[in-house]
Design an enzyme around this catalytic site. Structure first.
Site, PDB file in Angstrom:
ATOM      1  N   ARG A 187      -0.510  -9.304  13.271  1.00  0.00           N
ATOM      2  CA  ARG A 187      -1.136  -8.278  12.417  1.00  0.00           C
ATOM      3  C   ARG A 187      -1.948  -8.918  11.298  1.00  0.00           C
ATOM      4  NH1 ARG A 187       4.000  -5.263  10.933  1.00  0.00           N
ATOM      5  NH2 ARG A 187       2.715  -4.059   9.496  1.00  0.00           N
TER       6      ARG A 187
ATOM      7  N   LYS B 259       0.842  -1.213   0.000  1.00  0.00           N
ATOM      8  CA  LYS B 259       0.000   0.000   0.000  1.00  0.00           C
ATOM      9  C   LYS B 259       0.871   1.256   0.000  1.00  0.00           C
ATOM     10  CE  LYS B 259      -2.101  -1.135   3.850  1.00  0.00           C
ATOM     11  NZ  LYS B 259      -1.503  -2.461   4.097  1.00  0.00           N
TER      12      LYS B 259
ATOM     13  N   ARG C 250      11.078  -1.506  11.193  1.00  0.00           N
ATOM     14  CA  ARG C 250       9.985  -1.157  12.110  1.00  0.00           C
ATOM     15  C   ARG C 250       9.898  -2.181  13.229  1.00  0.00           C
ATOM     16  NH1 ARG C 250       4.736   0.224   8.473  1.00  0.00           N
ATOM     17  NH2 ARG C 250       3.776  -0.931  10.175  1.00  0.00           N
TER      18      ARG C 250
ATOM     19  N   ARG D   9      -9.985   0.596   8.823  1.00  0.00           N
ATOM     20  CA  ARG D   9      -9.560  -0.784   9.052  1.00  0.00           C
ATOM     21  C   ARG D   9     -10.605  -1.587   9.811  1.00  0.00           C
ATOM     22  NH1 ARG D   9      -3.492   0.480   8.963  1.00  0.00           N
ATOM     23  NH2 ARG D   9      -2.426  -1.495   9.124  1.00  0.00           N
TER      24      ARG D   9
ATOM     25  N   ARG E 151      11.320  -5.586   5.194  1.00  0.00           N
ATOM     26  CA  ARG E 151      11.072  -4.156   4.946  1.00  0.00           C
ATOM     27  C   ARG E 151      12.063  -3.286   5.722  1.00  0.00           C
ATOM     28  NH1 ARG E 151       5.118  -1.858   5.495  1.00  0.00           N
ATOM     29  NH2 ARG E 151       5.194  -2.779   7.573  1.00  0.00           N
TER      30      ARG E 151
HETATM   31  P1  ADP Z   1       2.092  -1.862   3.262  1.00  0.00           P
HETATM   32  O1  ADP Z   1       2.095  -0.358   3.229  1.00  0.00           O
HETATM   33  O2  ADP Z   1       0.923  -2.457   2.535  1.00  0.00           O
HETATM   34  O3  ADP Z   1       2.259  -2.441   4.631  1.00  0.00           O
HETATM   35  P2  ADP Z   1       4.696  -1.623   1.949  1.00  0.00           P
HETATM   36  O4  ADP Z   1       4.418  -0.738   0.777  1.00  0.00           O
HETATM   37  O5  ADP Z   1       5.433  -1.029   3.090  1.00  0.00           O
HETATM   38  O6  ADP Z   1       3.346  -2.369   2.435  1.00  0.00           O
HETATM   39  O7  ADP Z   1       5.496  -2.892   1.382  1.00  0.00           O
HETATM   40  C1  ADP Z   1       5.938  -3.931   2.264  1.00  0.00           C
HETATM   41  C2  ADP Z   1       7.330  -4.411   1.833  1.00  0.00           C
HETATM   42  O8  ADP Z   1       7.235  -5.094   0.579  1.00  0.00           O
HETATM   43  C3  ADP Z   1       8.344  -3.283   1.620  1.00  0.00           C
HETATM   44  O9  ADP Z   1       9.602  -3.753   2.029  1.00  0.00           O
HETATM   45  C4  ADP Z   1       8.313  -3.040   0.107  1.00  0.00           C
HETATM   46  O10 ADP Z   1       9.545  -2.562  -0.384  1.00  0.00           O
HETATM   47  C5  ADP Z   1       8.008  -4.431  -0.428  1.00  0.00           C
HETATM   48  N1  ADP Z   1       7.152  -4.435  -1.626  1.00  0.00           N
HETATM   49  C6  ADP Z   1       6.102  -3.612  -1.895  1.00  0.00           C
HETATM   50  N2  ADP Z   1       5.526  -3.948  -3.082  1.00  0.00           N
HETATM   51  C7  ADP Z   1       6.218  -5.016  -3.555  1.00  0.00           C
HETATM   52  C8  ADP Z   1       6.117  -5.841  -4.731  1.00  0.00           C
HETATM   53  N3  ADP Z   1       5.174  -5.617  -5.661  1.00  0.00           N
HETATM   54  N4  ADP Z   1       6.996  -6.860  -4.869  1.00  0.00           N
HETATM   55  C9  ADP Z   1       7.939  -7.091  -3.933  1.00  0.00           C
HETATM   56  N5  ADP Z   1       8.097  -6.366  -2.813  1.00  0.00           N
HETATM   57  C10 ADP Z   1       7.255  -5.337  -2.618  1.00  0.00           C
HETATM   58  P1  AMP Z   2       0.596   0.524   9.041  1.00  0.00           P
HETATM   59  O1  AMP Z   2       1.680   1.540   8.983  1.00  0.00           O
HETATM   60  O2  AMP Z   2      -0.570   0.856   8.175  1.00  0.00           O
HETATM   61  O3  AMP Z   2       1.114  -0.890   8.818  1.00  0.00           O
HETATM   62  O4  AMP Z   2       0.025   0.556  10.534  1.00  0.00           O
HETATM   63  C1  AMP Z   2       0.861   0.238  11.629  1.00  0.00           C
HETATM   64  C2  AMP Z   2       0.014   0.100  12.885  1.00  0.00           C
HETATM   65  O5  AMP Z   2      -0.617   1.348  13.197  1.00  0.00           O
HETATM   66  C3  AMP Z   2      -1.124  -0.923  12.830  1.00  0.00           C
HETATM   67  O6  AMP Z   2      -0.685  -2.242  13.085  1.00  0.00           O
HETATM   68  C4  AMP Z   2      -2.049  -0.381  13.922  1.00  0.00           C
HETATM   69  O7  AMP Z   2      -1.584  -0.708  15.215  1.00  0.00           O
HETATM   70  C5  AMP Z   2      -1.914   1.139  13.756  1.00  0.00           C
HETATM   71  N1  AMP Z   2      -2.922   1.658  12.800  1.00  0.00           N
HETATM   72  C6  AMP Z   2      -2.698   2.279  11.612  1.00  0.00           C
HETATM   73  N2  AMP Z   2      -3.850   2.605  11.013  1.00  0.00           N
HETATM   74  C7  AMP Z   2      -4.846   2.167  11.833  1.00  0.00           C
HETATM   75  C8  AMP Z   2      -6.261   2.173  11.760  1.00  0.00           C
HETATM   76  N3  AMP Z   2      -6.917   2.685  10.712  1.00  0.00           N
HETATM   77  N4  AMP Z   2      -6.954   1.627  12.804  1.00  0.00           N
HETATM   78  C9  AMP Z   2      -6.333   1.109  13.858  1.00  0.00           C
HETATM   79  N5  AMP Z   2      -5.003   1.047  13.983  1.00  0.00           N
HETATM   80  C10 AMP Z   2      -4.252   1.577  12.973  1.00  0.00           C
END
Ligand code: ADP
Ligand code: AMP
Length: 218
Positions: free
Chosen positions: A171, A13, A160, A88, A127
């Site tokens: 999660r 995302k 993270r 969410r 990540r």
């Molecule tokens: P989210 O915001 O949904 O939690 P991220 O955008 O942070 O996910 O992506 C999670 C991890 O996967 C990051 O390390 C990112 O670089 C990697 N990633 C994202 N999209 C892809 C993809 N299409 N293929 C491989 N790795 C990806």
């Molecule tokens: P994210 O960066 O989207 O992976 O979110 C990291 C963490 O932040 C999640 O695991 C939750 O603990 C909290 N969080 C982010 N967005 C929300 C949401 N919309 N509702 C509840 N918790 C959230």
């Protein structure tokens, strides 16, 4: 254009949001980023959110909804936002409708990025994020030129604290139980579009971009 991007943790995302926001001149609002900044700044909201984030749980709805209401009320949101990581839960989705009504804002599309669980585990545990500008990397799939340094700003990359294997598993359970069922809310509204996220970053982006360009023409 006002958009939302959804999908399980690690679906990409944030990665896609960065590109979409740039391409379509949208303001990228990630609730996760808002909470991580609040933790860094030591605010009351940050302290409360940290308790839940460390466990892989969701921050309580009333806290998140207030944060989003506050953010969407700012004038810089008027010309277009991309909401990432919110809503969410069904309660959040319903509360968002009230906020949008109050603000006279309408969302055009919900982009859902779908990825299987094994791939999510690989993505999240590899990540790395820039401490300075927030750019996301992956040690194998999207590596920086230098292992610990951000390509864009030279900032330090970190893992993270909720990207450890046990928290990641929790999660994913939380996603299945609390977030996945909420998507029906948007499917029923007819603004929901699914994308296969288990492909190359650029391939996924080209697909989303083509969809949004068509949407914009309408
Ligand atoms: P989210 O915001 O949904 O939690 P991220 O955008 O942070 O996910 O992506 C999670 C991890 O996967 C990051 O390390 C990112 O670089 C990697 N990633 C994202 N999209 C892809 C993809 N299409 N293929 C491989 N790795 C990806
Ligand atoms: P994210 O960066 O989207 O992976 O979110 C990291 C963490 O932040 C999640 O695991 C939750 O603990 C909290 N969080 C982010 N967005 C929300 C949401 N919309 N509702 C509840 N918790 C959230």
């Amino acid at each position: 254009m006002h958009l939302m991007i959804m999908g399980p943790p690690g679906a990409g995302k944030g990665t896609q949001a960065e590109r979409i926001a740039k391409e379509f001149s949208l303001l990228h609002i990630s609730t996760g980023d808002i909470f991580r900044n609040a933790i860094k700044e030591g605010t009351e909201t940050g302290k409360k959110a940290k308790e839940y984030m460390d466990k892989g749980a969701l921050v309580p709805d009333e806290i998140v909804i207030e944060v989003v209401r506050d953010r969407l009320s700012k004038p810089d949101c008027a010309s277009g936002v991309l909401l990432d990581g919110f809503p969410r839960t069904l309660e959040q989705a319903e509360a968002l409708d009230d906020v949008l009504n109050d603000l006279g804002m309408v969302f055009d599309a919900v982009i859902n990025v779908d990825v299987n669980e094994e791939e999510l585990l690989n993505r999240l545990t590899g990540r790395r994020v820039c401490r300075n500008c927030g750019t996301t990397y992956h040690i194998k799939f999207n590596p920086p030129k230098v292992r610990t340094i951000c390509d864009h700003c030279g900032g330090e990359l970190y893992q993270r604290s909720d990207d450890t294997i046990d928290t990641v598993k929790e999660r994913l359970v939380v996603y299945k139980k609390q977030t996945f069922p909420m998507m029906e809310f948007y499917q029923r509204k007819g603004i929901f579009e699914n994308f296969d996220g288990a492909r190359d970053i650029d391939e996924v982006f080209q697909d989303i971009k083509a969809y949004l360009e068509k949407k914009k023409e309408k």
